[in-house]
Design an enzyme around this catalytic site. Structure first.
Site, mmCIF file in Angstrom:
data_model
loop_
_atom_site.group_PDB
_atom_site.id
_atom_site.type_symbol
_atom_site.label_atom_id
_atom_site.label_comp_id
_atom_site.label_asym_id
_atom_site.label_seq_id
_atom_site.Cartn_x
_atom_site.Cartn_y
_atom_site.Cartn_z
ATOM 1 N N ARG A 163 33.310 43.614 46.904
ATOM 2 C CA ARG A 163 33.799 44.967 47.187
ATOM 3 C C ARG A 163 33.743 45.320 48.678
ATOM 4 N NH1 ARG A 163 34.982 44.122 42.615
ATOM 5 N NH2 ARG A 163 34.916 45.567 40.853
ATOM 6 N N SER A 243 34.802 52.439 38.748
ATOM 7 C CA SER A 243 33.355 52.417 39.015
ATOM 8 C C SER A 243 33.082 53.282 40.232
ATOM 9 C CB SER A 243 32.886 50.991 39.335
ATOM 10 O OG SER A 243 33.159 50.133 38.265
ATOM 11 N N GLU A 339 31.086 53.066 45.616
ATOM 12 C CA GLU A 339 32.207 52.150 45.874
ATOM 13 C C GLU A 339 33.387 52.991 46.379
ATOM 14 O OE1 GLU A 339 33.730 49.363 42.713
ATOM 15 O OE2 GLU A 339 35.596 50.425 43.154
HETATM 16 P P1 FAD Z 1 43.424 54.530 47.877
HETATM 17 O O1 FAD Z 1 42.472 55.177 46.941
HETATM 18 O O2 FAD Z 1 44.676 55.246 48.168
HETATM 19 O O3 FAD Z 1 42.673 54.197 49.245
HETATM 20 C C1 FAD Z 1 41.409 53.573 49.238
HETATM 21 C C2 FAD Z 1 40.930 53.412 50.697
HETATM 22 O O4 FAD Z 1 41.777 52.494 51.376
HETATM 23 C C3 FAD Z 1 41.010 54.704 51.518
HETATM 24 O O5 FAD Z 1 39.948 54.686 52.434
HETATM 25 C C4 FAD Z 1 42.355 54.591 52.235
HETATM 26 O O6 FAD Z 1 42.385 55.329 53.447
HETATM 27 C C5 FAD Z 1 42.440 53.099 52.492
HETATM 28 N N1 FAD Z 1 43.824 52.597 52.456
HETATM 29 C C6 FAD Z 1 44.681 52.621 51.402
HETATM 30 N N2 FAD Z 1 45.821 51.987 51.702
HETATM 31 C C7 FAD Z 1 45.693 51.539 52.975
HETATM 32 C C8 FAD Z 1 46.546 50.806 53.857
HETATM 33 N N3 FAD Z 1 47.779 50.426 53.502
HETATM 34 N N4 FAD Z 1 46.080 50.513 55.095
HETATM 35 C C9 FAD Z 1 44.839 50.899 55.490
HETATM 36 N N5 FAD Z 1 43.994 51.606 54.712
HETATM 37 C C10 FAD Z 1 44.425 51.924 53.465
HETATM 38 N N6 FAD Z 1 38.703 48.264 41.765
HETATM 39 C C11 FAD Z 1 38.315 46.982 41.604
HETATM 40 O O7 FAD Z 1 38.029 46.275 42.584
HETATM 41 N N7 FAD Z 1 38.211 46.426 40.365
HETATM 42 C C12 FAD Z 1 38.493 47.121 39.240
HETATM 43 O O8 FAD Z 1 38.390 46.575 38.153
HETATM 44 C C13 FAD Z 1 38.913 48.467 39.378
HETATM 45 N N8 FAD Z 1 39.185 49.214 38.281
HETATM 46 C C14 FAD Z 1 39.560 50.505 38.415
HETATM 47 C C15 FAD Z 1 39.862 51.240 37.252
HETATM 48 C C16 FAD Z 1 40.253 52.560 37.350
HETATM 49 C C17 FAD Z 1 40.579 53.329 36.086
HETATM 50 C C18 FAD Z 1 40.381 53.168 38.627
HETATM 51 C C19 FAD Z 1 40.860 54.596 38.736
HETATM 52 C C20 FAD Z 1 40.083 52.460 39.785
HETATM 53 C C21 FAD Z 1 39.666 51.103 39.686
HETATM 54 N N9 FAD Z 1 39.358 50.334 40.822
HETATM 55 C C22 FAD Z 1 38.992 49.023 40.685
HETATM 56 C C23 FAD Z 1 39.389 50.937 42.170
HETATM 57 C C24 FAD Z 1 40.796 50.990 42.821
HETATM 58 O O9 FAD Z 1 41.792 50.867 41.874
HETATM 59 C C25 FAD Z 1 40.976 49.917 43.880
HETATM 60 O O10 FAD Z 1 40.014 50.056 44.898
HETATM 61 C C26 FAD Z 1 42.372 49.961 44.526
HETATM 62 O O11 FAD Z 1 42.554 48.835 45.359
HETATM 63 C C27 FAD Z 1 42.593 51.224 45.352
HETATM 64 O O12 FAD Z 1 43.953 51.272 45.708
HETATM 65 P P2 FAD Z 1 44.662 52.610 46.161
HETATM 66 O O13 FAD Z 1 46.010 52.258 46.648
HETATM 67 O O14 FAD Z 1 44.606 53.620 45.070
HETATM 68 O O15 FAD Z 1 43.730 53.055 47.368
HETATM 69 N N1 EPU Z 2 26.621 48.383 30.880
HETATM 70 C C1 EPU Z 2 25.728 49.202 30.258
HETATM 71 N N2 EPU Z 2 26.036 50.525 30.139
HETATM 72 C C2 EPU Z 2 27.203 51.044 30.614
HETATM 73 C C3 EPU Z 2 28.115 50.196 31.276
HETATM 74 C C4 EPU Z 2 27.802 48.851 31.389
HETATM 75 O O1 EPU Z 2 24.669 48.777 29.803
HETATM 76 O O2 EPU Z 2 27.417 52.246 30.450
HETATM 77 C C5 EPU Z 2 26.330 46.946 30.956
HETATM 78 C C6 EPU Z 2 27.252 46.162 30.025
HETATM 79 O O3 EPU Z 2 26.732 46.104 28.733
HETATM 80 C C7 EPU Z 2 27.310 44.801 30.668
HETATM 81 C C8 EPU Z 2 27.166 45.131 32.141
HETATM 82 O O4 EPU Z 2 26.644 46.444 32.237
HETATM 83 O O5 EPU Z 2 26.220 44.023 30.276
HETATM 84 C C9 EPU Z 2 28.476 45.019 32.912
HETATM 85 O O6 EPU Z 2 29.422 45.924 32.393
HETATM 86 P P1 EPU Z 2 31.000 45.698 32.531
HETATM 87 O O7 EPU Z 2 31.370 44.342 32.051
HETATM 88 O O8 EPU Z 2 31.675 46.873 31.921
HETATM 89 O O9 EPU Z 2 31.264 45.665 34.088
HETATM 90 P P2 EPU Z 2 30.673 46.504 35.295
HETATM 91 O O10 EPU Z 2 29.712 45.655 36.036
HETATM 92 O O11 EPU Z 2 30.193 47.837 34.827
HETATM 93 C C10 EPU Z 2 32.412 45.643 37.010
HETATM 94 C C11 EPU Z 2 33.289 46.239 38.074
HETATM 95 C C12 EPU Z 2 34.571 46.756 37.468
HETATM 96 C C13 EPU Z 2 35.297 45.597 36.803
HETATM 97 C C14 EPU Z 2 34.399 45.007 35.720
HETATM 98 C C15 EPU Z 2 34.990 43.767 35.097
HETATM 99 C C16 EPU Z 2 31.852 46.990 39.862
HETATM 100 C C17 EPU Z 2 31.222 48.148 40.547
HETATM 101 N N3 EPU Z 2 32.584 47.290 38.769
HETATM 102 O O12 EPU Z 2 32.001 46.705 36.160
HETATM 103 O O13 EPU Z 2 35.387 47.249 38.524
HETATM 104 O O14 EPU Z 2 36.507 46.017 36.245
HETATM 105 O O15 EPU Z 2 33.123 44.636 36.302
HETATM 106 O O16 EPU Z 2 34.912 42.713 35.996
HETATM 107 O O17 EPU Z 2 31.692 45.866 40.297
HETATM 108 C C18 EPU Z 2 35.849 49.154 39.821
HETATM 109 O O18 EPU Z 2 35.458 48.505 40.800
HETATM 110 O O19 EPU Z 2 36.292 50.331 39.934
HETATM 111 C C19 EPU Z 2 35.789 48.563 38.499
HETATM 112 C C20 EPU Z 2 36.156 49.196 37.384
#
Ligand code: FAD
Ligand code: EPU
Length: 343
Positions: A163, A243, A339
């Site tokens: 991240r 997250s 994050e």
């Molecule tokens: P924004 O929110 O618009 O911007 C994020 C940051 O980047 C800000 O500081 C912005 O100024 C900067 N920025 C954006 N675009 C640019 C650019 N072109 N140039 C320079 N700076 C820029 N993330 C994960 O890693 N794994 C996941 O599994 C994951 N799951 C998610 C699930 C949900 C439901 C949600 C809502 C979010 C999740 N995220 C996850 C977080 C998010 O989707 C990612 O971080 C994504 O890359 C953000 O993209 P964005 O375009 O929305 O960025």
């Molecule tokens: N867990 C709990 N309670 C909860 C949630 C999770 O006990 O309420 C435990 C689960 O049982 C499991 C462990 O935590 O043992 C991990 O949970 P999960 O697989 O849901 O993944 P996570 O670590 O909570 C991370 C990323 C997600 C990504 C998933 C899948 C971060 C901060 N988050 O979540 O990314 O989608 O793994 O790889 O690393 C994001 O960055 O926004 C995001 C959604």
């Protein structure tokens, strides 16, 4: 260049916070970007916005929002093994994944359904289900907002980590990412080590496949989508930004101490000396999971996700976040870090 005044950002951030930006401009070409940088409107503070899925606005934004709309999808080269793509930073990430999967290009199928733009993906090195963007990323193109010079950085110097990257640290707020190059494979290596993927694949349709039919990247993409939909709230229905905190990484020694007091603690080994803790578990143990405070709370199916039930203010979500940080610190002596980018 079309500068809009007093723009409401409710639909431009996935928390659905109705904050106002003093000015907003859509960047749909490098020429527009350069024009804005040379204009009287470009002054501090400014904020680049992609899909708004990793930001928390705690107040109105008293400056210029640069909304990234740079499109483009170009095959730079390909052979029978791989394809090298250059994608506009304003393309939608998930749609890009689906397009690649449909073309039979593998490597990002585990990153299906992550919201946001292609340009933001390298910033925190998006990751899910055993894959990170850095695994396929070749090069990031950007404009330096200070010098106005277009540059690029190769993968090896992007300082990618869990991240994080140089774009989230040294270069934060200094550059506008315009394009991302990735290399995908036509001979697929599937990443099924994340237990939940195998369980999902063993269900339903996939189970009924005959032995000669192998699992495809489309199957993996569908499995990841199904898992995500089962626990992560859809921002269209419930405001959130995924997250809210990172999973904390601690030393092996610190972990051994913690494990004595909390034998059920959920963790993953990072390397010889480091262990990653599941922040969702820590937060749940502190009693926050599913708890609602006013219009905000920790999600009932994933404690790590903070939500806006409707009408919450950004500062209320931030207050909840600080209370969660304090209680995890008190109970486990572990420091949670957001994050999400706090604006
Ligand atoms: P924004 O929110 O618009 O911007 C994020 C940051 O980047 C800000 O500081 C912005 O100024 C900067 N920025 C954006 N675009 C640019 C650019 N072109 N140039 C320079 N700076 C820029 N993330 C994960 O890693 N794994 C996941 O599994 C994951 N799951 C998610 C699930 C949900 C439901 C949600 C809502 C979010 C999740 N995220 C996850 C977080 C998010 O989707 C990612 O971080 C994504 O890359 C953000 O993209 P964005 O375009 O929305 O960025
Ligand atoms: N867990 C709990 N309670 C909860 C949630 C999770 O006990 O309420 C435990 C689960 O049982 C499991 C462990 O935590 O043992 C991990 O949970 P999960 O697989 O849901 O993944 P996570 O670590 O909570 C991370 C990323 C997600 C990504 C998933 C899948 C971060 C901060 N988050 O979540 O990314 O989608 O793994 O790889 O690393 C994001 O960055 O926004 C995001 C959604």
């Amino acid at each position: 260049m079309h500068i809009l005044n007093h723009q409401n950002l409710k639909t431009l951030n996935t928390f659905g916070l109705p904050v106002n930006a003093e000015k907003l401009v859509e960047i749909d070409s490098i020429e527009t970007l350069m024009g804005v940088l040379d204009s009287e409107y470009f002054c501090k503070p400014y904020l680049i916005l992609g899909g708004g899925s990793n930001v928390l606005f705690t107040q109105d934004f008293p400056g210029l929002v640069l909304k990234n709309e740079l499109k483009g999808f170009e095959v730079l080269s390909e052979d029978d093994k791989s394809v090298h793509l250059k994608i506009g930073a304003g393309e939608n990430w998930h749609e890009t994944v689906l397009r690649c999967v449909e073309n039979g290009w593998g490597g990002i199928e585990n990153l299906s359904l992550i919201p946001g733009s292609v340009g933001a993906a390298p910033i925190q090195n998006i990751g899910a289900y055993g894959v990170e963007l850095k695994d396929v990323l070749v090069r990031v193109h950007f404009v330096d907002l200070k010098t106005r010079v277009a540059k690029s950085l190769d993968n090896t110097v992007c300082e990618f980590g869990y991240r994080t990257s140089v774009f989230k640290t040294t270069l934060k707020n200094r550059i506008f990412i315009t394009h991302v190059e990735i290399e995908l494979s036509k001979k697929h290596t599937l990443h099924l080590e994340y237990g939940a993927i195998k369980d999902e694949l063993n269900k339903g349709k996939i189970k009924s496949k005959s032995k000669s039919e192998s699992i495809t990247i489309k199957d993996v993409s569908n499995a990841v989508i199904a898992i995500r939909q089962s626990k992560l709230p859809d921002p269209k229905e419930l405001g959130n930004s995924g997250s809210f905190f990172k999973n904390p990484v601690i030393t092996e020694m610190e972990f051994q101490k913690l494990e004595k007091d909390f034998p059920d603690i959920r963790s993953f080994k990072v390397d010889e000396n480091h262990v990653k803790l599941a922040a969702g578990w820590l937060i749940e143990q502190c009693g926050w999971k599913g708890k609602r405070i006013g219009n905000t709370g920790s999600h009932a199916k994933q404690a790590l996700v903070l939500v806006n039930y409707g009408g919450a203010k950004g500062h209320e979500i931030w207050t909840l976040a600080t209370e969660i940080i304090a209680s995890v610190k008190e109970r486990f002596d572990v420091q949670l870090e957001p994050e999400v980018n706090i604006i």
